[in-house]
Enzyme design. Structure first.
Site, PDB file in Angstrom:
ATOM      1  N   TYR A 144      -2.866   4.257   9.633  1.00  0.00           N
ATOM      2  CA  TYR A 144      -2.223   3.082   9.034  1.00  0.00           C
ATOM      3  C   TYR A 144      -1.095   2.574   9.948  1.00  0.00           C
ATOM      4  O   TYR A 144      -0.613   1.461   9.794  1.00  0.00           O
ATOM      5  CB  TYR A 144      -1.706   3.402   7.628  1.00  0.00           C
ATOM      6  CG  TYR A 144      -1.559   2.179   6.749  1.00  0.00           C
ATOM      7  CD1 TYR A 144      -2.670   1.472   6.299  1.00  0.00           C
ATOM      8  CD2 TYR A 144      -0.298   1.710   6.384  1.00  0.00           C
ATOM      9  CE1 TYR A 144      -2.535   0.339   5.504  1.00  0.00           C
ATOM     10  CE2 TYR A 144      -0.146   0.586   5.582  1.00  0.00           C
ATOM     11  CZ  TYR A 144      -1.276  -0.089   5.149  1.00  0.00           C
ATOM     12  OH  TYR A 144      -1.146  -1.215   4.365  1.00  0.00           O
ATOM     13  N   TYR A 168       0.846  -1.204   0.000  1.00  0.00           N
ATOM     14  CA  TYR A 168       0.000   0.000   0.000  1.00  0.00           C
ATOM     15  C   TYR A 168       0.879   1.251   0.000  1.00  0.00           C
ATOM     16  O   TYR A 168       1.978   1.237   0.567  1.00  0.00           O
ATOM     17  CB  TYR A 168      -0.945  -0.033   1.222  1.00  0.00           C
ATOM     18  CG  TYR A 168      -1.908   1.115   1.214  1.00  0.00           C
ATOM     19  CD1 TYR A 168      -2.762   1.308   0.135  1.00  0.00           C
ATOM     20  CD2 TYR A 168      -1.946   2.035   2.265  1.00  0.00           C
ATOM     21  CE1 TYR A 168      -3.626   2.380   0.096  1.00  0.00           C
ATOM     22  CE2 TYR A 168      -2.815   3.108   2.237  1.00  0.00           C
ATOM     23  CZ  TYR A 168      -3.649   3.269   1.145  1.00  0.00           C
ATOM     24  OH  TYR A 168      -4.493   4.339   1.099  1.00  0.00           O
TER      25      TYR A 168
END
Ligand code: NAI
Length: 270
Positions: free
Chosen positions: A160, A150
């Site tokens: 995240y 990602y």
């Protein structure tokens, strides 16, 4: 309908947890395209038994393996070659998990034992997969090994957490091992950087709905779906991409090259 892009090719697919998983869609697409493969996941992820449903649809066998265990991985590669009757042409690493993200720990309040777990499961496990593939001499010439990543490895995204570091490690491993595996027997190693996708791993990230919507509006083509990702993976396993290696390949509808879009301007001027 498949195009027989993987006819005669054999491989291993990690990470099909349920029908939303990118690995699940990849297994279906690879099967349609003529591949034979073994499915694997962590023993604990098999409790619900959904993977057996997928195995039936793909005529595949399932071998449990914790991707952080060299013993499990060695058994997986050796058994897969036995079952498939030869060496492998492709491997998909579709694995990610952070205890810190899962338990909502702030970036300034991380649990370091969990951080190490995040790095082991989501980053180092890719090295373990590659090293085991090398040591068991499992790969055919011109094979293709992929991991999913990602863009938080390059840019910050709130929530995240420590997965950003794990993805940076993962992408770096693809470059270093790609150089090595190319020399050993022309095996290519890449990462695919996928749009945010509604899966079990994806929705574990805080505020994921907003995140998904924002990425969609900033991507000129919109977010890439899991099905589109599966098709890209199949292409990367095919003979049409033999000279692509050591790359982090963006599969994101243009997100990574986009500054701003009319859709975002529209949101901000509402
Ligand atoms: P998912 O939750 O369906 O798949 C993650 C898989 O990792 C699960 O099957 C889980 O059982 C497996 N796993 C966790 N610990 C493991 C271990 N110790 N050993 C073996 N397997 C283990 O979610 P998804 O989204 O399909 O994730 C696949 C990959 O795609 C991950 O690397 C993820 O980071 C990546 N990715 C996901 C995006 C998203 O928004 N969903 C965006 C970009 C990349």
């Amino acid at each position: 309908m498949g195009n027989n892009l993987l006819k005669g090719k054999k491989g291993i697919i990690f990470g099909a947890l349920n029908k939303d998983s990118i690995a699940w869609k990849t297994a279906l697409q690879a099967h349609e395209d003529g591949a034979e493969f073994v499915l694997t996941n962590a023993p604990i992820a098999m409790r619900m038994g959904e993977i057996n449903e997928l195995a039936k649809m793909c005529n595949a066998e399932v071998i449990p393996a914790d991707a952080t265990s060299i013993e499990d991985l060695t058994n997986l590669f050796e058994k897969s070659m036995e079952i498939l009757g030869g060496k492998l042409d492709f491997v998909l690493h579709s694995i990610g998990m952070s205890p810190n993200v899962r338990k909502g720990r702030e970036y300034g309040d991380l649990n370091y034992d969990w951080f190490l777990k995040t790095l082991d499961i989501s980053g180092l496990s890719f090295h373990k997969v590659l090293q085991t593939a090398e040591k068991t001499e499992a790969m055919n010439e011109w094979g293709s090994i992929l991991a999913l990543t990602y863009i938080a490895a390059q840019r910050t995204f709130p929530d995240y957490g420590d997965m950003a570091q794990a993805k940076a490690v993962l992408e770096s491993i693809a470059r270093s091992y790609g150089a090595r595996f190319a020399k050993i027997n022309k095996v290519r190693v890449n990462t695919i950087s996928q749009s945010p996708t509604m899966t079990t791993a994806g929705s574990g990230v805080g505020g994921f709905d907003v995140f998904l919507d924002y990425a969609h509006k900033l991507s000129p083509l919109g977010n890439a779906s899991a099905e589109d990702c599966a098709k890209y993976i199949v292409m990367m396993f095919s003979d049409y991409t033999r000279m692509v290696t050591m790359q982090n390949l963006m599969h994101d509808g243009g997100f990574s090259s986009s500054g701003i879009t009319d859709e975002i301007i529209g949101e901000l001027t509402k």
